[in-house]
Design a protein around this motif. Sequence first.
Motif, PDB file in Angstrom:
ATOM      1  N   PRO A 183       0.817  -1.224   0.000  1.00 38.58           N
ATOM      2  CA  PRO A 183       0.000   0.000   0.000  1.00 38.58           C
ATOM      3  C   PRO A 183       0.849   1.272   0.000  1.00 38.58           C
ATOM      4  CG  PRO A 183      -0.739  -1.548   1.682  1.00 38.58           C
ATOM      5  CD  PRO A 183       0.553  -2.073   1.173  1.00 38.58           C
ATOM      6  N   LEU A 184       0.312   2.300  -0.640  1.00 41.38           N
ATOM      7  CA  LEU A 184       0.931   3.627  -0.609  1.00 41.38           C
ATOM      8  C   LEU A 184       0.728   4.225   0.775  1.00 41.38           C
ATOM      9  CD1 LEU A 184       2.245   6.023  -2.216  1.00 41.38           C
ATOM     10  CD2 LEU A 184      -0.099   6.813  -2.648  1.00 41.38           C
ATOM     11  N   VAL A 185       1.815   4.645   1.395  1.00 42.28           N
ATOM     12  CA  VAL A 185       1.763   5.231   2.738  1.00 42.28           C
ATOM     13  C   VAL A 185       1.722   6.747   2.661  1.00 42.28           C
ATOM     14  CG1 VAL A 185       3.032   5.497   4.920  1.00 42.28           C
ATOM     15  CG2 VAL A 185       2.934   3.266   3.786  1.00 42.28           C
ATOM     16  N   HIS A 186       2.495   7.320   1.727  1.00 40.57           N
ATOM     17  CA  HIS A 186       2.580   8.780   1.625  1.00 40.57           C
ATOM     18  C   HIS A 186       3.221   9.156   0.295  1.00 40.57           C
ATOM     19  CE1 HIS A 186       2.687  12.889   3.134  1.00 40.57           C
ATOM     20  NE2 HIS A 186       3.956  12.992   2.774  1.00 40.57           N
ATOM     21  N   THR A 187       2.874  10.327  -0.187  1.00 38.52           N
ATOM     22  CA  THR A 187       3.567  10.932  -1.324  1.00 38.52           C
ATOM     23  C   THR A 187       4.122  12.270  -0.857  1.00 38.52           C
ATOM     24  OG1 THR A 187       2.126   9.867  -2.955  1.00 38.52           O
ATOM     25  CG2 THR A 187       3.384  11.780  -3.698  1.00 38.52           C
ATOM     26  N   PHE A 188       5.441  12.406  -0.894  1.00 38.12           N
ATOM     27  CA  PHE A 188       6.066  13.627  -0.402  1.00 38.12           C
ATOM     28  C   PHE A 188       5.677  14.830  -1.258  1.00 38.12           C
ATOM     29  CE2 PHE A 188       9.284  10.626   1.425  1.00 38.12           C
ATOM     30  CZ  PHE A 188       9.085  10.976   2.752  1.00 38.12           C
ATOM     31  N   THR A 189       5.556  15.984  -0.601  1.00 38.08           N
ATOM     32  CA  THR A 189       5.175  17.238  -1.242  1.00 38.08           C
ATOM     33  C   THR A 189       6.296  18.259  -1.070  1.00 38.08           C
ATOM     34  OG1 THR A 189       4.202  18.180   0.767  1.00 38.08           O
ATOM     35  CG2 THR A 189       2.778  16.756  -0.599  1.00 38.08           C
ATOM     36  N   PRO A 190       6.242  19.369  -1.795  1.00 38.90           N
ATOM     37  CA  PRO A 190       7.240  20.421  -1.555  1.00 38.90           C
ATOM     38  C   PRO A 190       7.256  20.897  -0.111  1.00 38.90           C
ATOM     39  CG  PRO A 190       6.094  20.819  -3.627  1.00 38.90           C
ATOM     40  CD  PRO A 190       5.387  19.666  -2.963  1.00 38.90           C
ATOM     41  N   GLY A 191       6.098  20.924   0.530  1.00 41.37           N
ATOM     42  CA  GLY A 191       6.047  21.333   1.928  1.00 41.37           C
ATOM     43  C   GLY A 191       6.788  20.372   2.847  1.00 41.37           C
ATOM     44  N   ASP A 192       6.713  19.068   2.535  1.00 49.14           N
ATOM     45  CA  ASP A 192       7.446  18.085   3.326  1.00 49.14           C
ATOM     46  C   ASP A 192       8.946  18.312   3.230  1.00 49.14           C
ATOM     47  OD1 ASP A 192       5.052  16.808   3.990  1.00 49.14           O
ATOM     48  OD2 ASP A 192       5.187  15.425   2.295  1.00 49.14           O
ATOM     49  N   VAL A 193       9.402  18.678   2.043  1.00 44.21           N
ATOM     50  CA  VAL A 193      10.834  18.870   1.815  1.00 44.21           C
ATOM     51  C   VAL A 193      11.362  20.047   2.631  1.00 44.21           C
ATOM     52  CG1 VAL A 193      12.606  19.333   0.077  1.00 44.21           C
ATOM     53  CG2 VAL A 193      10.676  17.846  -0.476  1.00 44.21           C
ATOM     54  N   GLU A 194      10.525  21.023   2.891  1.00 42.34           N
ATOM     55  CA  GLU A 194      10.973  22.202   3.638  1.00 42.34           C
ATOM     56  C   GLU A 194      11.501  21.835   5.027  1.00 42.34           C
ATOM     57  OE1 GLU A 194      11.434  25.341   2.526  1.00 42.34           O
ATOM     58  OE2 GLU A 194      11.041  24.274   0.655  1.00 42.34           O
TER      59      GLU A 194
END
Length: 395
Positions: A183-194
């Motif tokens: 299963p997909l747990v998460h997809t990283f976003t630009p905000g996560d990278v910050e």
Amino acid sequence: MTRLIVAAGGGGDAVAAAMLDAALYGDDGRAVIFTYAWDRLLVDPLPGPRGAADFTGLASFTPAVWSVPATARPLAPAASTLPRLAAELPHTFALIDPYHGAEGITRQLEELIRHLEPESIDLLDVGGDILARGDEPTLKSPLADALTLAACCQVNAPVRLLIAGPGLDGELPAADLHHLLGPLVHTFTPGDVETISSVLEWHPSEATGMLAATARGVRGTCEVRDAGLAVPLTDEGPTVHEADLDEALARNALARSILTTSTLDEAEAYSRKVTGSSEIDYERAKSARLKDQPSAPLNPEVILSWLIQFEAEARSRGVTHTTFRRIAEALGLGGNQRQELGQLLIDNCPEQYDVPLWRIATEFEQARARAATTQGGHQVGGTDECGVDLATPTE
């Protein structure tokens, strides 16, 4: 509430663990990241991982486990990124000491679990080479992952195996991993990278760098390592999937073979037997070559002129991005000059810095750059060395 994340291969996996914990939980409780001090000659001139005996200033966590605070220091000439990570990130970094083999790591992990009583335990691998059989020709660094996998499968506690950025480590193609991912747990976003933006400016991990870049929307093909391996940057790049821990062990021949090892030397011997090589042997040979390599001051004019040729050749191969490690090694520079090289390129060509990757100049930019360097690298034709129009204001 306390969470425990085991960074399967150390290095960039620890940075990715910090980003994942912040993305999933924010400020809710705290995470302890259990990780190697193994920077693979990118920072540390010594081959192999560093153990507790290689540091001063560690803090006792349990009888067998030490944490790495910001004030800890590796004993010269060793080097480590862990103290700086501890200074810049809010997580606690506990040191995986592999010198007592998989049995030693299992003992450390069991002590941590008893001490922390964590609400969750995750084993995180960026790229997915922890799912390898061991005989894949593209597999380059399976030992660290095999040791943590072997340990996590032996503790008496539920452990969730997570794969971030399938294929981004360049060890196994993403297509070969699809049927192994759950299963997909998460997809990283630009905000996560910050949450790790300051770390990306200096940390040498190529896989986690590409993970962050794809989360920011970068797409194309990135050339990495000294061999110039091409890694696709796709929509799968920023994803995190669960995988079956027991199935991973059943598939991973090296991890199964080292379950009862009591020394790192013993585990390394199994690596030679099962996979045909040892990544520490490779580091030993490379370290010996680099030791004889003089470290001359960087010549900006020469490097920027060379960059034009490098980028033209990379573009002809369909490459859109590369890493500062790849550029440094193509230039024959040591790991200690990677940051200096990166700063030189960023200062001269800031528009090509797709943090933390380097964007290969377009053909149009290359043509302008060649014109700018036709007179020994001096500015001609109204452009600088990277093809930026000097007459046009830039933001």
